[in-house]
Design an enzyme around this catalytic site. Structure first.
Site, PDB file in Angstrom:
ATOM      1  N   ARG A 223      11.523  -1.024  11.733  1.00  0.00           N
ATOM      2  CA  ARG A 223      10.228  -1.212  12.395  1.00  0.00           C
ATOM      3  C   ARG A 223      10.230  -2.505  13.196  1.00  0.00           C
ATOM      4  O   ARG A 223      10.314  -3.588  12.630  1.00  0.00           O
ATOM      5  CB  ARG A 223       9.093  -1.244  11.354  1.00  0.00           C
ATOM      6  CG  ARG A 223       8.689   0.116  10.877  1.00  0.00           C
ATOM      7  CD  ARG A 223       7.560   0.030   9.876  1.00  0.00           C
ATOM      8  NE  ARG A 223       6.382  -0.678  10.371  1.00  0.00           N
ATOM      9  CZ  ARG A 223       5.222  -0.702   9.732  1.00  0.00           C
ATOM     10  NH1 ARG A 223       5.094  -0.077   8.581  1.00  0.00           N
ATOM     11  NH2 ARG A 223       4.204  -1.362  10.232  1.00  0.00           N
TER      12      ARG A 223
ATOM     13  N   LYS B  75       0.834  -1.211   0.000  1.00  0.00           N
ATOM     14  CA  LYS B  75       0.000   0.000   0.000  1.00  0.00           C
ATOM     15  C   LYS B  75       0.869   1.262   0.000  1.00  0.00           C
ATOM     16  O   LYS B  75       0.611   2.193  -0.750  1.00  0.00           O
ATOM     17  CB  LYS B  75      -0.944   0.012   1.221  1.00  0.00           C
ATOM     18  CG  LYS B  75      -1.880  -1.196   1.287  1.00  0.00           C
ATOM     19  CD  LYS B  75      -2.901  -1.084   2.408  1.00  0.00           C
ATOM     20  CE  LYS B  75      -2.342  -1.158   3.811  1.00  0.00           C
ATOM     21  NZ  LYS B  75      -1.760  -2.462   4.182  1.00  0.00           N
TER      22      LYS B  75
ATOM     23  N   ARG C 153      -0.769  -9.224  13.548  1.00  0.00           N
ATOM     24  CA  ARG C 153      -1.294  -8.185  12.647  1.00  0.00           C
ATOM     25  C   ARG C 153      -2.227  -8.817  11.606  1.00  0.00           C
ATOM     26  O   ARG C 153      -3.233  -8.232  11.251  1.00  0.00           O
ATOM     27  CB  ARG C 153      -0.136  -7.439  11.981  1.00  0.00           C
ATOM     28  CG  ARG C 153       0.553  -6.492  12.955  1.00  0.00           C
ATOM     29  CD  ARG C 153       1.946  -6.108  12.510  1.00  0.00           C
ATOM     30  NE  ARG C 153       1.965  -5.264  11.338  1.00  0.00           N
ATOM     31  CZ  ARG C 153       3.058  -5.049  10.609  1.00  0.00           C
ATOM     32  NH1 ARG C 153       4.202  -5.637  10.940  1.00  0.00           N
ATOM     33  NH2 ARG C 153       3.012  -4.258   9.563  1.00  0.00           N
TER      34      ARG C 153
HETATM   35  P1  AMP Z   1       0.881   0.180   9.193  1.00  0.00           P
HETATM   36  O1  AMP Z   1       2.031   1.101   9.029  1.00  0.00           O
HETATM   37  O2  AMP Z   1      -0.333   0.611   8.406  1.00  0.00           O
HETATM   38  O3  AMP Z   1       1.242  -1.259   8.939  1.00  0.00           O
HETATM   39  O4  AMP Z   1       0.426   0.263  10.725  1.00  0.00           O
HETATM   40  C1  AMP Z   1       1.282  -0.134  11.777  1.00  0.00           C
HETATM   41  C2  AMP Z   1       0.505  -0.298  13.063  1.00  0.00           C
HETATM   42  O5  AMP Z   1      -0.112   0.960  13.422  1.00  0.00           O
HETATM   43  C3  AMP Z   1      -0.662  -1.275  12.984  1.00  0.00           C
HETATM   44  O6  AMP Z   1      -0.246  -2.618  13.209  1.00  0.00           O
HETATM   45  C4  AMP Z   1      -1.561  -0.751  14.106  1.00  0.00           C
HETATM   46  O7  AMP Z   1      -1.067  -1.113  15.374  1.00  0.00           O
HETATM   47  C5  AMP Z   1      -1.413   0.755  13.967  1.00  0.00           C
HETATM   48  N1  AMP Z   1      -2.402   1.328  13.020  1.00  0.00           N
HETATM   49  C6  AMP Z   1      -2.149   1.903  11.807  1.00  0.00           C
HETATM   50  N2  AMP Z   1      -3.278   2.309  11.219  1.00  0.00           N
HETATM   51  C7  AMP Z   1      -4.288   1.978  12.066  1.00  0.00           C
HETATM   52  C8  AMP Z   1      -5.707   2.104  12.024  1.00  0.00           C
HETATM   53  N3  AMP Z   1      -6.324   2.656  10.963  1.00  0.00           N
HETATM   54  N4  AMP Z   1      -6.418   1.639  13.075  1.00  0.00           N
HETATM   55  C9  AMP Z   1      -5.827   1.094  14.146  1.00  0.00           C
HETATM   56  N5  AMP Z   1      -4.501   0.917  14.260  1.00  0.00           N
HETATM   57  C10 AMP Z   1      -3.722   1.356  13.218  1.00  0.00           C
END
Ligand code: AMP
Length: 191
Positions: A134, A14, A146
């Site tokens: 990360r 994404k 996740r």
């Molecule tokens: P990402 O970078 O999108 O993979 O997000 C990393 C982490 O941030 C996720 O595993 C969640 O813990 C948190 N996170 C990101 N976006 C959201 C969202 N829309 N709702 C809830 N938690 C989020």
């Protein structure tokens, strides 16, 4: 306004695909993951609290994430549109987004779902973990969690947007440029 959601599990690409789309369509990128990591880096109370969830691979509470998105959209209200990346991840988030957009007299024009098989996703995340710094990309246990969150809380949104006729699945395997072309083909259909 053109508002689109890049949908898909962790590691689907994404972020990578968003980067090229924002330039091509002159849109503003909203990645809730990036916003949360920026809060953590800045050492804010929100960032510290959110990190407790992120580290375990759990979703951060809806009201925290929705509040952040609302602020971001208000700050960039003159934008030609938004690409939502990693948001919404739950049904209450999707409903809140519909309400927020209606304040702008806008709606979600298309939801592009990047479809990638699980084995490939785990491989990509562990590889990304070697360079991204990360922590949540480095532990297989966190990665599995996740996916569990994705399956139970996020995947139902596919149905939510299919009912609204806005969901389009795109093959997320293969060359980055090829996937980008497929995405643009779908976006151009709704322009
Ligand atoms: P990402 O970078 O999108 O993979 O997000 C990393 C982490 O941030 C996720 O595993 C969640 O813990 C948190 N996170 C990101 N976006 C959201 C969202 N829309 N709702 C809830 N938690 C989020």
């Amino acid at each position: 306004m053109l508002n689109l959601i890049l949908f898909g599990p962790p590691g689907a690409g994404k972020g990578t695909q968003s980067e090229q789309l924002i330039d091509a369509y002159n849109l503003k990128h909203i990645s809730t993951g990036d916003l949360l990591r920026a809060e953590r880096k800045a050492g804010t109370e929100l960032g510290i609290k959110a990190n407790e969830y992120i580290a375990k691979g759990e979703l951060v509470p809806d009201e925290v994430v929705v509040g952040m998105v609302r602020n971001f959209m208000k700050e960039h209200s003159s934008s030609k549109g938004f690409i939502f990346d990693g948001f919404p991840r739950t049904t209450p988030q999707a409903e809140a987004l519909d309400n927020l957009l209606s304040e702008f007299g806008a709606k979600i024009d298309i939801v592009l779902g990047l479809e990638v098989i699980v084995d490939e996703l785990v491989k990509r995340l562990l590889l990304r973990g070697e360079t991204s710094g990360r922590a949540d990309d480095q532990s297989e246990e966190t990665i599995r969690n996740r996916f569990k969150e994705y399956q139970t809380k996020t995947l139902p949104l596919m149905d939510y947007y299919t009912k609204k006729n806005s969901y389009v699945g795109v093959n997320g395997m293969g060359e980055i440029d090829h996937i980008q072309s497929s995405l643009r083909e779908e976006i151009n259909k709704v322009l």
